[in-house]
Design an enzyme around this catalytic site. Structure first.
Site, short mmCIF file in Angstrom:
data_model
loop_
_atom_site.label_atom_id
_atom_site.label_comp_id
_atom_site.label_asym_id
_atom_site.label_seq_id
_atom_site.Cartn_x
_atom_site.Cartn_y
_atom_site.Cartn_z
N HIS A 77 0.81 -1.22 0.00
CA HIS A 77 0.00 0.00 0.00
C HIS A 77 0.84 1.27 0.00
O HIS A 77 0.32 2.36 -0.21
CB HIS A 77 -0.94 0.00 1.21
CG HIS A 77 -2.05 -1.01 1.09
ND1 HIS A 77 -2.97 -1.00 0.07
CD2 HIS A 77 -2.36 -2.08 1.85
CE1 HIS A 77 -3.81 -2.00 0.22
NE2 HIS A 77 -3.47 -2.68 1.29
N ASP A 128 17.09 -10.14 -2.35
CA ASP A 128 18.44 -9.76 -2.76
C ASP A 128 18.85 -8.40 -2.22
O ASP A 128 20.03 -8.07 -2.16
CB ASP A 128 18.57 -9.78 -4.30
CG ASP A 128 18.72 -11.20 -4.85
OD1 ASP A 128 18.72 -11.36 -6.08
OD2 ASP A 128 18.83 -12.15 -4.04
N GLU A 188 -6.27 -13.08 4.86
CA GLU A 188 -7.15 -11.90 4.83
C GLU A 188 -8.31 -12.08 3.86
O GLU A 188 -8.74 -11.14 3.19
CB GLU A 188 -6.37 -10.64 4.52
CG GLU A 188 -5.36 -10.74 3.42
CD GLU A 188 -4.47 -9.50 3.35
OE1 GLU A 188 -4.71 -8.53 4.07
OE2 GLU A 188 -3.51 -9.50 2.56
N ASP A 248 -8.69 -6.18 5.28
CA ASP A 248 -9.07 -6.93 4.07
C ASP A 248 -9.92 -8.14 4.40
O ASP A 248 -10.83 -8.50 3.66
CB ASP A 248 -7.81 -7.34 3.30
CG ASP A 248 -7.23 -6.19 2.49
OD1 ASP A 248 -6.03 -5.92 2.59
OD2 ASP A 248 -8.02 -5.54 1.75
N ARG A 274 6.94 -5.89 3.30
CA ARG A 274 5.74 -6.50 2.73
C ARG A 274 5.78 -6.26 1.23
O ARG A 274 5.83 -5.10 0.78
CB ARG A 274 4.46 -5.94 3.30
CG ARG A 274 3.24 -6.58 2.63
CD ARG A 274 1.95 -6.38 3.36
NE ARG A 274 1.45 -5.02 3.32
CZ ARG A 274 0.25 -4.68 3.78
NH1 ARG A 274 -0.55 -5.61 4.30
NH2 ARG A 274 -0.15 -3.42 3.75
O1 LIG Z 1 -5.89 -6.03 5.72
C1 LIG Z 1 -5.23 -5.46 6.60
O2 LIG Z 1 -5.69 -4.95 7.65
C2 LIG Z 1 -3.76 -5.43 6.39
O3 LIG Z 1 -3.21 -6.20 5.62
C3 LIG Z 1 -3.01 -4.35 7.06
C4 LIG Z 1 -3.19 -3.11 6.23
O4 LIG Z 1 -2.81 -3.35 4.90
C5 LIG Z 1 -2.30 -2.01 6.77
O5 LIG Z 1 -1.95 -1.14 5.77
C6 LIG Z 1 -3.05 -1.27 7.81
O6 LIG Z 1 -4.23 -0.75 7.22
#
Ligand SMILES: O=C(O)C(=O)C[C@H](O)[C@@H](O)CO
Length: 259
Positions: A48, A87, A152, A178, A73
């Site tokens: 994100h 790497d 998720e 998510d 991530r």
């Molecule tokens: O779905 C989620 O919650 C995450 O995976 C964490 C978020 O992506 C993180 O950016 C917090 O909003």
């Protein structure tokens, strides 16, 4: 000289709670400030956050001078993405949107060299080996990789036993936002069915002997998460903390009765 010991993985395997911060600013300066703030780890978010390999490298270099352990991530769990990120020298990775045991096996193979996986052999040219200085990296790197797959989605919850049992998956990271959205509770991770699903994932992950991770943005939630077995705990993110601090300071601005 072998691959560096993954201190974060070692602490998590000892059952120690390790708390950290999400970094989505793609800023080496913010990473450095966060890394020296007392967090056990800092996660560079390339899902994100507007991160590139270059910004990830700059943040890894900034974190290297701090006590915080680096985590990345990736935007997606594709072999070539994981190869490039590893790497760069990070040893703990989080892969989003892993919905099936098949996907879990694929990403587990992607992060380890042949014998345990299919990771490409480019490290001798890379930051991971300090550009060739760590001569035994390839033969010792696999054990120091710590792979979290994100559960998720409702499908991932259904497959949690198979996902958690996947060799090479070291931990399960629940993404509350998510997961709740996929379960039909957009913006409502505290909904009872979502919380029940998360409790089930935690229980099955613990039963599989794997590490449990998640992220909370409410300080009141930290201790209850640890009480449920979470040891890889996100405490929030740089963007929201910066925004809150700026708004709070701006609200302190003095006013006068202009003549
Ligand atoms: O779905 C989620 O919650 C995450 O995976 C964490 C978020 O992506 C993180 O950016 C917090 O909003």
């Amino acid at each position: 000289m072998p691959a560096p010991t993954n201190q974060l993985k070692a602490a998590l395997l000892r059952g120690e709670v390790q708390s950290g911060l999400w970094l989505a600013q793609a800023s080496a300066t913010v990473a450095e400030i966060a890394g020296q703030s007392g967090f056990d780890w800092c996660l560079i978010d390339a899902e994100h956050g507007p991160n590139t390999l270059t910004t990830i490298r700059a943040q890894l270099q900034a974190l290297a001078g701090t006590p915080a352990q680096p985590v990345v991530r990736v935007p997606v769990g594709e072999d070539w993405v994981l190869k490039q990120v590893l790497d760069l020298g990070v040893q703990t990775v989080v892969v989003p949107m892993v919905n099936t045991a098949e996907q879990a096996a694929q990403v587990a193979a992607a992060v380890r060299y042949p014998g345990q996986g299919v990771r490409g052999m480019g490290a001798v040219l890379s930051r991971a080996t300090r550009y060739g200085e760590i001569v035994d990296y390839v033969s010792s790197a696999n054990d120091e990789i710590c792979l979290f797959v994100q559960v998720e989605s409702a499908e991932a919850v259904r497959q949690i036993d198979a996902i958690a049992a996947t060799p090479g998956v070291d931990g399960i990271f629940v993404g509350p936002a998510d997961l709740s959205a996929d379960m039909g509770f957009v913006g409502a991770p505290d909904a009872a069915p979502v919380q029940e699903a998360i409790a089930h994932v935690y229980a099955r992950t613990k039963a599989a002997g794997k590490i449990i991770g998640t992220i909370m943005f409410d300080e009141a939630a930290f201790a209850p998460q640890v009480a449920q077995g979470v040891t890889f705990l996100g405490l929030g993110g740089d963007s929201i903390l910066i925004a809150r601090a700026f708004r709070a300071l701006a609200a302190q601005a003095p006013k006068n009765d202009a003549p």
